[in-house]
Design an enzyme around this catalytic site. Structure first.
Site, PDB file in Angstrom:
ATOM      1  N   GLU A   1       6.549 -21.461 -42.955  1.00  0.00           N
ATOM      2  CA  GLU A   1       6.462 -22.689 -43.089  1.00  0.00           C
ATOM      3  C   GLU A   1       7.163 -23.505 -41.899  1.00  0.00           C
ATOM      4  OE1 GLU A   1       8.010 -20.887 -45.328  1.00  0.00           O
ATOM      5  OE2 GLU A   1       7.224 -21.120 -46.889  1.00  0.00           O
TER       6      GLU A   1
ATOM      7  N   PHE B   1      16.120 -20.743 -59.770  1.00  0.00           N
ATOM      8  CA  PHE B   1      15.953 -20.206 -59.473  1.00  0.00           C
ATOM      9  C   PHE B   1      15.005 -20.619 -58.471  1.00  0.00           C
ATOM     10  CE2 PHE B   1      12.239 -17.282 -57.796  1.00  0.00           C
ATOM     11  CZ  PHE B   1      11.639 -15.779 -57.771  1.00  0.00           C
TER      12      PHE B   1
ATOM     13  N   LYS C   1       8.088 -29.223 -61.048  1.00  0.00           N
ATOM     14  CA  LYS C   1       6.968 -28.601 -61.509  1.00  0.00           C
ATOM     15  C   LYS C   1       6.407 -29.481 -62.907  1.00  0.00           C
ATOM     16  CE  LYS C   1       5.272 -24.321 -61.909  1.00  0.00           C
ATOM     17  NZ  LYS C   1       6.045 -22.655 -61.857  1.00  0.00           N
TER      18      LYS C   1
ATOM     19  N   MET D   1      16.294 -20.372 -19.240  1.00  0.00           N
ATOM     20  CA  MET D   1      17.267 -21.491 -19.201  1.00  0.00           C
ATOM     21  C   MET D   1      18.955 -20.929 -19.072  1.00  0.00           C
ATOM     22  SD  MET D   1      16.973 -23.844 -17.638  1.00  0.00           S
ATOM     23  CE  MET D   1      15.612 -25.228 -18.353  1.00  0.00           C
TER      24      MET D   1
HETATM   25  C1  LIG Z   1      16.184 -22.022 -31.660  1.00  0.00           C
HETATM   26  C2  LIG Z   1      16.378 -22.591 -30.604  1.00  0.00           C
HETATM   27  N1  LIG Z   1      17.691 -21.519 -30.505  1.00  0.00           N
HETATM   28  C3  LIG Z   1      18.060 -21.414 -29.108  1.00  0.00           C
HETATM   29  C4  LIG Z   1      17.860 -22.409 -28.234  1.00  0.00           C
HETATM   30  C5  LIG Z   1      18.614 -22.222 -27.076  1.00  0.00           C
HETATM   31  N2  LIG Z   1      17.548 -22.165 -25.974  1.00  0.00           N
HETATM   32  C6  LIG Z   1      17.006 -23.283 -24.919  1.00  0.00           C
HETATM   33  S1  LIG Z   1      15.854 -22.478 -23.307  1.00  0.00           S
HETATM   34  C7  LIG Z   1      16.596 -21.225 -24.301  1.00  0.00           C
HETATM   35  C8  LIG Z   1      16.060 -19.809 -23.558  1.00  0.00           C
HETATM   36  C9  LIG Z   1      14.332 -20.192 -23.861  1.00  0.00           C
HETATM   37  O1  LIG Z   1      13.982 -18.700 -23.152  1.00  0.00           O
HETATM   38  P1  LIG Z   1      12.090 -18.500 -23.143  1.00  0.00           P
HETATM   39  O2  LIG Z   1      11.700 -18.301 -24.058  1.00  0.00           O
HETATM   40  O3  LIG Z   1      12.112 -16.917 -22.884  1.00  0.00           O
HETATM   41  O4  LIG Z   1      12.358 -19.254 -22.099  1.00  0.00           O
HETATM   42  P2  LIG Z   1      12.747 -19.405 -20.291  1.00  0.00           P
HETATM   43  O5  LIG Z   1      13.352 -20.560 -20.628  1.00  0.00           O
HETATM   44  O6  LIG Z   1      12.858 -18.088 -19.958  1.00  0.00           O
HETATM   45  O7  LIG Z   1      11.258 -19.915 -19.852  1.00  0.00           O
HETATM   46  C10 LIG Z   1      17.506 -20.847 -25.393  1.00  0.00           C
HETATM   47  C11 LIG Z   1      17.651 -19.403 -25.795  1.00  0.00           C
HETATM   48  C12 LIG Z   1      17.043 -23.676 -28.893  1.00  0.00           C
HETATM   49  N3  LIG Z   1      16.339 -24.479 -27.606  1.00  0.00           N
HETATM   50  N4  LIG Z   1      16.048 -23.473 -29.803  1.00  0.00           N
END
Ligand SMILES: Cc1ncc(C[n+]2csc(CCOP(=O)(O)OP(=O)(O)O)c2C)c(N)n1
Length: 581
Positions: free
Chosen positions: A71, A133, A183, A496
């Protein structure tokens, strides 16, 4: 204009008629959606929404239903669809876990002003509040993240509720609405008649412009020596791109863009000075703190843009053009608020502003760009190691697509790099999760975008982490043959977060390194074309293959593992203290 009774669609094979007729609540829902011009629904069935799905079965020649694999995927797909189609995206989910799985996408849509109409099934009314449920209080849960929500318990309420839902989602500052239908209401019978909603007494979605504010704003613009325009997504939502360009060319004022504003003004225009915010360009960030006038158009002074508010643009007068009065003075005090639609406001200002050129001021931006080129861009574009850098990939994609693709980004380093290095040359070409920063957004959003605009090349740029959050949507691409192009920039890190660990946590890489699956094999298992690129000399061909491929295609590009995105404004710092290295 008076509300008109809409022509009623009928199941395939039956004659159409306009007079009221007896239908079930579930069928009334489908008919209401058809009356609103809905052509695509993203969703996932379950017990509490089965009557609706059963009605849908009879209308599949009139509306397209896309069965996503989760979803959350349905909401992001609906968001991508809404952004390109310029109308509400629609999704269906069942009660309980189906409904709660929508929440991330709804919250994302709320903060990024994306119109959605989400329909959830609910347990029968007599079971409400009994922990039946798959019962969950989705009205309570979604309350803080919807523009409006409502629970329908009687079939007769369905047409008017749906009409109101579309009106609220799509008018004024757009946003998500959620309609929960029990429903028994889906099974109930009513005389169906549909009237579009054209007004709600207590809600005026587009405030009327105040002429006094327009005059005051024009006066400030005509006096300013160092004015700057900060453009946000409001420009695109108002479809005011051309009006902005006309205004900019007359006043000679440099334009900078927020993350969601990108693509509303050509990056090739001589008055475009770059991308604002934490990983934005050097010039527009530091010059914000030197400008004497900021003209904020459809943007909300997000903390990623302002940095430390107490040191943000203290010297500048601020004109804030904004449709949502709640945004005025929320973060930055407006000297002149212009409350209304961006297009109307720019059109009202145009005859009142003088034709000018701000040569010396523009030169300052050029000088900043030179500094950024030397300290950041050249190092990135002429790397000293054989490892590919994300920016090279984005630059090559930008060149090959001539800046005309729709770029859908996920969240992380790749998102910032794509925003900095893709040279947008066509409006409505940037889809990303800005305010919520939702990893897993890009793959389903790109899917929805491609369905909305099959004539446009849609390229999702995703990190290896974010891709794995909604990778199951490859199944949806496969089933419906949606030709989305996917680039995974694989650094085997949650890049990041790793960057922050390197810069602010003494390189303690706590749980950010990833062991990844074979992405190419994964895509191929879904019968999706795929290729891996590891060397610089394979990049151009890899991109060409991807773009030339008829169906969807996944290009995995292995990039340097530990690289940082600069410039960067460290959290809590003033934007003047932007770091270049
Ligand atoms: C749902 C979610 N969980 C955690 C984060 C925190 N977060 C921001 S950027 C990032 C790393 C992203 O890694 P990747 O997808 O490999 O991209 P990159 O930064 O390596 O380009 C995280 C964990 C987020 N933004 N969204």
């Amino acid at each position: 204009m008076n509300a008109q009774a809409q022509k009623v669609a009928t199941p395939a094979g039956e004659k159409s008629h306009t007079s009221p007729r007896k239908v079930s609540g579930a069928e009334a829902l489908i008919l209401s959606l058809l009356a609103e011009g809905v052509d695509t629904i993203f969703g996932y069935p379950g017990g509490a929404i089965m009557p609706v799905y059963d009605s849908l079965y009879h209308y599949t020649d009139q509306v397209n239903h896309i069965l996503t694999r989760h979803e959350q995927g349905a909401t992001h797909a609906a968001q991508g669809y809404a952004r390109l189609a310029k109308k509400a995206g629609v999704c269906f989910a069942t009660s309980g876990p189906g409904a709660t799985n929508l929440i991330t996408g709804i919250a994302d849509a709320q903060i990024d002003s994306t119109p959605l109409v989400c329909i959830t099934g609910q347990v029968a009314s007599h079971l409400l509040g009994s922990d039946a449920f798959q019962e969950t209080d989705i009205i309570g849960i979604s309350n803080p993240v919807t523009k409006w929500n409502f629970q329908v318990t009687r079939a007769e309420e369905i047409p008017a509720t749906i009409a109101k839902a579309f009106y609220i989602a799509q008018n004024g500052r757009p946003g998500p609405v959620l309609i929960d239908i029990t429903k028994d209401a889906q099974f109930g019978v009513l005389d169906f008649e549909y009237k579009k909603c054209e007004k709600i007494r207590s809600y005026r979605p587009i405030p009327q412009l105040n002429q006094g504010q327009i005059l005051q704003a024009a006066q400030l613009i005509n006096q300013a020596q160092k004015p700057m325009i900060l453009m946000g997504q409001g420009v695109s939502l108002a479809e005011a791109e051309q009006d902005l360009q006309t205004f900019v060319e007359k006043t000679g004022i440099p334009v900078a863009s927020t993350l969601l504003g990108l693509s509303s003004f050509s990056t090739h225009h001589p008055l475009y000075v770059g991308f604002l915010g934490m990983h934005g360009n050097y010039g527009p960030n530091v010059k914000t703190n030197e400008a004497d006038l900021l003209i904020a158009v459809g943007m909300r002074f997000d903390d990623r843009v302002t940095g430390d508010l107490s040191r943000y643009a203290q010297q500048a007068k601020v004109i804030h053009i904004e449709i949502d009065p709640a945004e005025i003075d929320k973060n930055v005090k407006a000297d002149v608020p212009v409350i209304g639609d961006a297009k109307e406001a720019l059109q009202a200002l145009l005859p009142l502003v003088k034709t000018r050129a701000h040569q010396d001021w523009l030169k300052e931006f050029d000088n900043c760009q030179k500094v950024e080129n030397e300290k950041v861009v050249s190092k990135t574009m002429q790397p000293s190691t054989p490892k590919l850098k994300m920016a090279e990939v984005v630059q090559a994609l930008s060149d090959q697509t001539k800046g005309k693709a729709v770029i859908v980004t996920d969240v992380g380093q790749h998102q910032m790099i794509a925003s900095r290095y893709y040279q947008f040359d066509q409006p409505n070409s940037n889809i990303t999760s800005g305010g919520l920063g939702t990893m897993g957004f890009a793959l389903p959003a790109a899917m929805g975008a491609k369905i909305a605009r099959s004539d446009r090349e849609v390229v999702a740029i995703i990190g290896d982490g974010g891709f794995q959050m909604t990778a199951q949507e490859l199944g949806t691409l496969m089933q419906y043959q949606i030709p989305v192009k996917i680039i995974i920039l694989n650094n085997s890190f949650l890049g990041m977060v790793r960057q922050w660990q390197e810069l602010f946590f003494d390189k303690r890489y706590s749980f950010t390194e990833m062991v990844n699956p074979d992405f190419v094999a994964l895509a191929k298992s879904f019968h999706i074309g795929a290729q891996r690129v590891e060397q610089r000399d394979q990049l151009a061909d890899g991109l060409q293959n991807m773009l030339a491929h008829q169906g969807s295609f996944l290009l995995e590009v292995v990039v340097e593992k530990e690289t940082n995105v600069f410039p960067m404004v460290p959290t809590g710092e003033s934007i003047s203290n932007i770091r270049l290295e």
